[in-house]
Design an enzyme around this catalytic site. Structure first.
Site, PDB file in Angstrom:
ATOM      1  N   MET A  52      -0.087   1.208   5.187  1.00 22.62           N
ATOM      2  CA  MET A  52      -0.827   1.579   6.394  1.00 22.62           C
ATOM      3  C   MET A  52      -1.936   0.569   6.655  1.00 22.62           C
ATOM      4  SD  MET A  52      -1.199   3.863   8.806  1.00 22.62           S
ATOM      5  CE  MET A  52      -2.432   4.540   9.938  1.00 22.62           C
ATOM      6  N   SER A  79       0.855  -1.189   0.000  1.00 25.94           N
ATOM      7  CA  SER A  79       0.000   0.000   0.000  1.00 25.94           C
ATOM      8  C   SER A  79       0.893   1.241   0.000  1.00 25.94           C
ATOM      9  CB  SER A  79      -0.952  -0.026   1.212  1.00 25.94           C
ATOM     10  OG  SER A  79      -1.884   1.033   1.144  1.00 25.94           O
ATOM     11  N   THR A  80       0.770   2.102   1.006  1.00 23.08           N
ATOM     12  CA  THR A  80       1.514   3.355   1.030  1.00 23.08           C
ATOM     13  C   THR A  80       3.016   3.121   0.886  1.00 23.08           C
ATOM     14  OG1 THR A  80      -0.156   4.147   2.593  1.00 23.08           O
ATOM     15  CG2 THR A  80       1.795   5.516   2.290  1.00 23.08           C
ATOM     16  N   ASP A 100      -4.461  -4.611   6.239  1.00 20.99           N
ATOM     17  CA  ASP A 100      -4.904  -5.420   5.108  1.00 20.99           C
ATOM     18  C   ASP A 100      -3.807  -6.408   4.726  1.00 20.99           C
ATOM     19  OD1 ASP A 100      -6.503  -6.339   3.020  1.00 20.99           O
ATOM     20  OD2 ASP A 100      -5.757  -4.828   1.612  1.00 20.99           O
ATOM     21  N   HIS A 106      -2.580  -1.018  -3.387  1.00 17.72           N
ATOM     22  CA  HIS A 106      -3.708  -0.112  -3.227  1.00 17.72           C
ATOM     23  C   HIS A 106      -3.499   1.141  -4.073  1.00 17.72           C
ATOM     24  CE1 HIS A 106      -4.311  -1.963   1.049  1.00 17.72           C
ATOM     25  NE2 HIS A 106      -4.867  -2.711   0.109  1.00 17.72           N
TER      26      HIS A 106
END
Length: 360
Positions: free
Chosen positions: A300, A180-181, A303, A206
Site C-alpha cells: 500500500m 509491504s502489504t 514508498d 514493512h
C-alpha cells in the site's frame, strides 16, 4: 459523492484494547468500526449480520485462538485480516504462521496511556487497515511446506558454488527489494525460487520491530540462499539475503572498496515508514548505480517509487510486480506511473527477472 467508509470489525479479548482500537480507527473519516467482539464466537455472529471490509484480530483469546479462527475464516468467508498482537519476539513465529494462513498484515497493539506511542500508532494502524481494505483475498487451504532439505549437512559449512565475477571485482551486482502489504508470502515465493549462488540481496519489508528476525529465520529454513536479519556493517554477498530490521531504524546500501555492505541507522519516518524502501533504493542508486537491480513488490502507498526511479536513472535495472499478482497494487502502481519500472512482471516471474537482470 463521498466514498463509502471502510467497515472494520475489531476482535480482542481485552476491553481496554477494543476501546483503544475503536477510538483510533473511528477518528479516521474513512473508517467505520461496525462492531467490537471479545472472541471469535461473538465475531462470527457479527459477520453473519454484516460482513466487514477488514478485521483486526488478536492472537491469544479464550475459547478459540486467533490463528484457528483465521484459518476457518479464510476457508469459509475470506476477509482481509490484520493481526493485532502484543506478542513480540516470543510470538513472532506464531504471527508469521498467521501471514501464511492468509492475514495481510501485522500491527502491534497500542500501549494504552502512552501518548507518544498512540500518536505514532494512530497513523500506522489506520494506514494498515486502509491497505488491507484494498487487498485481494481468496479461500485458503493449509500450505504444504516445501523447499530444500534442512541445512544440517556439510553443505551448510561450505560457501555456495562460485558463479559470476568474484566479489573483489567492482562490477558485482546487488539486488534491492521493497515490499509491504502481502509481501511476506510474495517474498517467500521469490526467494524459494532462487539458487544458492544468487546475487546478494537486501530487502525492506514493512514489518513491526522484532518480527523481521523471525521472518528471516523462517525464510532461511526453507530457501537455498542464506537469509538473516541485517545488522550494521553486514557484507552483501552472493548466496546471502539481508532483511532490514523492522521498527526503529533504516537500512542503507553502502560501498566499501570493492564490496557492498549495509548501514543500519536511526532516523525519522520516511514515506510513513521505518525502515523505508525509498531510503534503501535511493542509497542503492548512489552507492551501486548500474551495478544494482531494484524490485518493487506488493504494498500500500508509494514508498519506494521515488527511489526506484532514482535507481533507474542511475543505470540500474528495475522491475515492478504486476497488478494481477499483487495483494495490494499500490507501491508497484505508483512506481510504474512515475516511469521507474523497466519491466512489469507477475510474481512467479520475479525470481527469473532478478537473475536475468543481475547477469548483465
Amino acid at each position: 459523492m463521498p466514498l463509502p467508509k471502510i467497515r472494520v470489525l475489531v476482535i480482542d479479548d481485552s476491553a481496554s484494547v477494543r476501546q483503544a482500537m475503536t477510538a483510533i480507527l473511528s477518528a479516521d473519516p474513512q473508517i467505520e468500526v461496525i462492531a467490537a467482539a471479545s472472541d471469535p464466537f461473538a465475531a462470527a455472529r457479527h459477520i453473519q449480520e454484516c460482513v466487514p471490509d477488514v478485521i483486526t484480530l488478536d492472537v491469544e483469546m479464550p475459547r478459540m485462538d486467533g490463528i484457528t479462527f483465521l484459518r476457518k475464516l479464510m476457508q469459509q468467508c475470506p476477509v482481509p485480516v490484520v493481526m493485532c498482537s502484543s506478542l513480540v519476539e516470543e510470538g513472532s513465529d506464531t504471527l508469521l504462521q498467521a501471514l501464511e494462513a492468509g492475514a495481510v498484515d501485522i500491527i502491534l497493539k497500542p500501549r494504552v496511556g502512552v501518548t507518544e506511542h498512540l500518536n505514532e500508532a494512530h497513523q500506522l494502524i489506520c494506514d494498515t487497515v486502509k491497505g488491507a481494505a484494498h487487498a485481494r483475498v481468496s479461500p485458503r487451504s493449509p500450505r504444504t511446506p516445501s523447499g530444500p532439505a534442512p541445512k544440517l549437512t556439510a553443505d551448510a559449512m561450505l560457501p555456495p558454488p562460485a558463479a559470476g565475477r568474484a566479489m573483489s571485482r567492482t562490477t558485482e551486482m546487488v539486488v534491492c527489494i521493497g515490499a509491504s502489504t502481502g509481501g511476506t508470502e510474495a517474498l517467500r515465493e521469490v526467494l524459494e525460487a532462487l539458487p544458492a549462488n544468487a546475487p546478494g540481496i537486501v530487502i525492506v519489508q514493512h514489518m513491526p520491530e522484532s518480527f523481521t528476525r523471525a521472518f528471516a529465520r523462517r525464510l532461511n529454513s526453507i530457501c537455498e540462499v542464506d537469509v538473516k536479519e541485517a545488522e550494521d556493517g553486514d557484507t552483501v554477498m552472493r548466496g546471502h539475503v539481508l532483511i532490514a530490521p523492522g521498527g526503529l531504524r533504516h537500512t542503507l546500501l553502502e560501498r566499501q572498496g570493492a564490496r557492498y555492505c549495509v548501514s543500519v541507522r536511526e532516523g525519522p519516518l520516511v514515506s510513513r515508514h521505518r525502515p523505508s524502501v525509498d531510503v534503501l533504493f535511493r542509497s542503492a542508486a548512489r552507492s551501486a548505480g548500474s551495478n544494482a537491480v531494484g524490485i518493487i513488490m506488493t504494498g500500500m502507498g508509494d514508498d519506494g517509487a521515488r527511489g526506484l526511479l532514482e535507481m533507474r536513472e542511475a543505470g540500474a535495472r528495475t522491475v515492478a510486480q504486476d497488478e494481477a499478482s499483487s495483494i495490494v497494487f499500490g507501491m508497484p502502481k505508483e512506481a510504474i506511473a512515475r516511469g521507474a519500472a523497466e519491466r512489469v512482471v507477475p510474481l512467479d516471474q520475479i525470481a527469473r527477472a532478478l537473475l536475468t537482470a543481475s547477469t548483465r
